[in-house]
Scaffold this active site. Sequence first.
Site, PDB file in Angstrom:
ATOM      1  N   HIS A   1      -2.885  -0.622   8.121  1.00 10.51           N
ATOM      2  CA  HIS A   1      -2.809   0.927   7.795  1.00 10.51           C
ATOM      3  C   HIS A   1      -4.143   1.408   7.724  1.00 10.51           C
ATOM      4  O   HIS A   1      -5.080   0.730   7.086  1.00 10.51           O
ATOM      5  CB  HIS A   1      -2.217   0.853   6.366  1.00 10.51           C
ATOM      6  CG  HIS A   1      -2.172   2.320   5.855  1.00 10.51           C
ATOM      7  ND1 HIS A   1      -1.084   3.010   5.800  1.00 10.51           N
ATOM      8  CD2 HIS A   1      -3.257   3.285   5.421  1.00 10.51           C
ATOM      9  CE1 HIS A   1      -1.170   4.149   5.529  1.00 10.51           C
ATOM     10  NE2 HIS A   1      -2.492   4.345   4.856  1.00 10.51           N
TER      11      HIS A   1
ATOM     12  N   HIS B   1      -3.815   3.771  -7.905  1.00  8.97           N
ATOM     13  CA  HIS B   1      -2.716   4.492  -7.628  1.00  8.97           C
ATOM     14  C   HIS B   1      -1.944   4.165  -6.150  1.00  8.97           C
ATOM     15  O   HIS B   1      -2.671   3.194  -5.650  1.00  8.97           O
ATOM     16  CB  HIS B   1      -2.756   6.002  -7.505  1.00  8.97           C
ATOM     17  CG  HIS B   1      -4.001   6.283  -6.559  1.00  8.97           C
ATOM     18  ND1 HIS B   1      -5.234   6.400  -6.850  1.00  8.97           N
ATOM     19  CD2 HIS B   1      -3.975   6.882  -5.384  1.00  8.97           C
ATOM     20  CE1 HIS B   1      -6.062   6.561  -5.633  1.00  8.97           C
ATOM     21  NE2 HIS B   1      -5.404   6.775  -4.970  1.00  8.97           N
TER      22      HIS B   1
ATOM     23  N   HIS C   1      -6.159  11.947  -8.270  1.00 10.70           N
ATOM     24  CA  HIS C   1      -6.248  10.421  -8.666  1.00 10.70           C
ATOM     25  C   HIS C   1      -7.701  10.313  -8.690  1.00 10.70           C
ATOM     26  O   HIS C   1      -8.459  10.192  -7.758  1.00 10.70           O
ATOM     27  CB  HIS C   1      -5.806   9.318  -7.623  1.00 10.70           C
ATOM     28  CG  HIS C   1      -4.412   9.472  -7.724  1.00 10.70           C
ATOM     29  ND1 HIS C   1      -3.685  10.067  -6.278  1.00 10.70           N
ATOM     30  CD2 HIS C   1      -3.233   9.836  -8.361  1.00 10.70           C
ATOM     31  CE1 HIS C   1      -2.272  10.125  -6.376  1.00 10.70           C
ATOM     32  NE2 HIS C   1      -1.981  10.031  -7.726  1.00 10.70           N
TER      33      HIS C   1
ATOM     34  N   GLU D   1      -9.472  11.834  -5.376  1.00 11.87           N
ATOM     35  CA  GLU D   1      -8.589  12.314  -4.435  1.00 11.87           C
ATOM     36  C   GLU D   1      -7.749  13.588  -5.138  1.00 11.87           C
ATOM     37  O   GLU D   1      -6.948  13.165  -6.052  1.00 11.87           O
ATOM     38  CB  GLU D   1      -7.716  11.313  -3.728  1.00 11.87           C
ATOM     39  CG  GLU D   1      -8.492  10.125  -3.174  1.00 11.87           C
ATOM     40  CD  GLU D   1      -7.384   9.085  -3.185  1.00 11.87           C
ATOM     41  OE1 GLU D   1      -6.174   9.293  -3.044  1.00 11.87           O
ATOM     42  OE2 GLU D   1      -7.900   7.886  -2.628  1.00 11.87           O
TER      43      GLU D   1
ATOM     44  N   HIS E   1      -4.462   1.330  -4.270  1.00  9.54           N
ATOM     45  CA  HIS E   1      -5.723   1.270  -3.944  1.00  9.54           C
ATOM     46  C   HIS E   1      -6.531   1.884  -5.059  1.00  9.54           C
ATOM     47  O   HIS E   1      -5.940   2.685  -5.774  1.00  9.54           O
ATOM     48  CB  HIS E   1      -6.110   1.868  -2.779  1.00  9.54           C
ATOM     49  CG  HIS E   1      -5.709   3.408  -2.580  1.00  9.54           C
ATOM     50  ND1 HIS E   1      -4.200   3.592  -2.147  1.00  9.54           N
ATOM     51  CD2 HIS E   1      -6.348   4.697  -2.779  1.00  9.54           C
ATOM     52  CE1 HIS E   1      -4.221   5.121  -2.289  1.00  9.54           C
ATOM     53  NE2 HIS E   1      -5.349   5.582  -2.605  1.00  9.54           N
TER      54      HIS E   1
ATOM     55  N   TYR F   1       5.916  13.434   1.311  1.00 13.28           N
ATOM     56  CA  TYR F   1       4.739  12.582   1.571  1.00 13.28           C
ATOM     57  C   TYR F   1       5.309  11.308   1.555  1.00 13.28           C
ATOM     58  O   TYR F   1       6.059  10.811   0.507  1.00 13.28           O
ATOM     59  CB  TYR F   1       3.595  12.773   0.612  1.00 13.28           C
ATOM     60  CG  TYR F   1       2.468  12.038   0.730  1.00 13.28           C
ATOM     61  CD1 TYR F   1       1.666  11.643   1.831  1.00 13.28           C
ATOM     62  CD2 TYR F   1       2.103  11.299  -0.625  1.00 13.28           C
ATOM     63  CE1 TYR F   1       0.491  11.086   1.891  1.00 13.28           C
ATOM     64  CE2 TYR F   1       1.162  10.395  -0.416  1.00 13.28           C
ATOM     65  CZ  TYR F   1       0.349  10.261   1.020  1.00 13.28           C
ATOM     66  OH  TYR F   1      -0.778   9.389   1.068  1.00 13.28           O
TER      67      TYR F   1
HETATM   68 FE   LIG Z   1      -5.152   7.702  -2.621  1.00 12.29          FE
END
Ligand SMILES: [Fe+2]
Length: 432
Positions: free
Chosen positions: A288, A368, A362, A337, A331, A346
């Site tokens: 990813h 999160h 976040h 963010e 992460h 999403y």
């Molecule tokens: Fe994030």
Amino acid sequence: MTETPRYHPGFGNHVSTEAVPGALPIGRNSPQHVPFGLYTEQLSGTAFTAPRHENRRTWLYRLRPTAQHHAFTRYDGAPNLRAAPFDTPPSPNRMRWDPLPWPDAATDWLDGLVTYGGNGSVAEQTGVAIHLYAATADMDRAFFSADGELLIVPQKGALTIDTEMGRLDVAPLQIAVIPRGVRFRVRLDNNGRARGYVCENYGAPFRLPDLGPIGANGLANPRDFETPAAWFEDRDEPCTIIQKFQGALWQTTLDHSPFDVVAWHGNLAPYRYDLTRFNAINTVSFDHSDPSIFTVLTSPSDTPGTANCDFVIFPPRWMVAEGTFRPPWFHRNVMSEFMGLIVGAYDAKEGGGFVPGGASLHNQMNGHGPDQTSYEKAVTSDLKPVKIDGAMAFMFETRHVVRTTAWAQTSPTMQLDYDDVWRGFPKATLPR
Ligand SMILES: [Fe+2]
């Protein structure tokens, strides 16, 4: 008023545009003898001596000098608009909000701005403020922010943004950027209802990110940005103009329209961009990529690679990675963010709760990632090529912690159970 706006394509180009033929001065006698007696004004978006590749300025030719106005006095409207430095205590908690409710009384775009949070300082010209808006009336006045550039992300209802340099039609899935100091007003489509997000960028103006090994093409291509052609109003009627200056709002009344620029040339101008034209780059093998691969615009800081703010989108795209957990893994990020959703779902929040018009935050170093529904799907699904379609999420990612306003912390739109999204994950099982 009703004619369709015209545009010049390209990002950061030096545009020459005139609404009346012959209005643009050309050549060596023009500084003294401006056509039609128009008044010349330079608008600087960077210091005079900024390096050429960063320098932004525009020459305006207008019916009256901007300087011709009475003193500004304080304006008490826009009751939920705030500015940095934010004095609320910073919170490490993850936050998520339902969409803004529609206001009860007729409310224009300016008074409909609600600040959720921000960072930095208007005085230091660092950081951002993050606003949402819910508007139900056209502006019959003009506004500008002396504090920052405004990145406007409509979520519901198209906007017509009349600016000093021309007019922009901006619908959901498009964005507009209004430079610091440029006067504008917002009129509404969608039967007079509009909702969306605003990043007020106190730092360096947004620009296209460098592409590195990606090469000369990809992500947001310069040709897809559009700058308005010159347009003006010749109207001798009172017009209120409101400015945001060091966090406070000030107003004065002109006896004429401030939208009286007949011609202009330069590279400091509003622009719009259609997010559906974004050329998404992603893995074709495994794993990813970091979301920075989807950066549309970046406001750099003094630290290379560490943005004052990145505007990142999660556009429709094919997911083809093999052997891969395809949504974002859990992460923790040194950057903070703030996310919004324009349409669809999403892919890391398929369990619901993050809805179009909503928002989440976040903050720095707080964990999160996918909710349990998205996790289960990602670890069990057959990894055929899949198209993520019909969705457009975005993120304002900023190097400084976002301090939320008292409004955002106490609003009934805040989801007090957001932490529960990550509560039910079972413990991993080690071999015995
Ligand atoms: Fe994030």
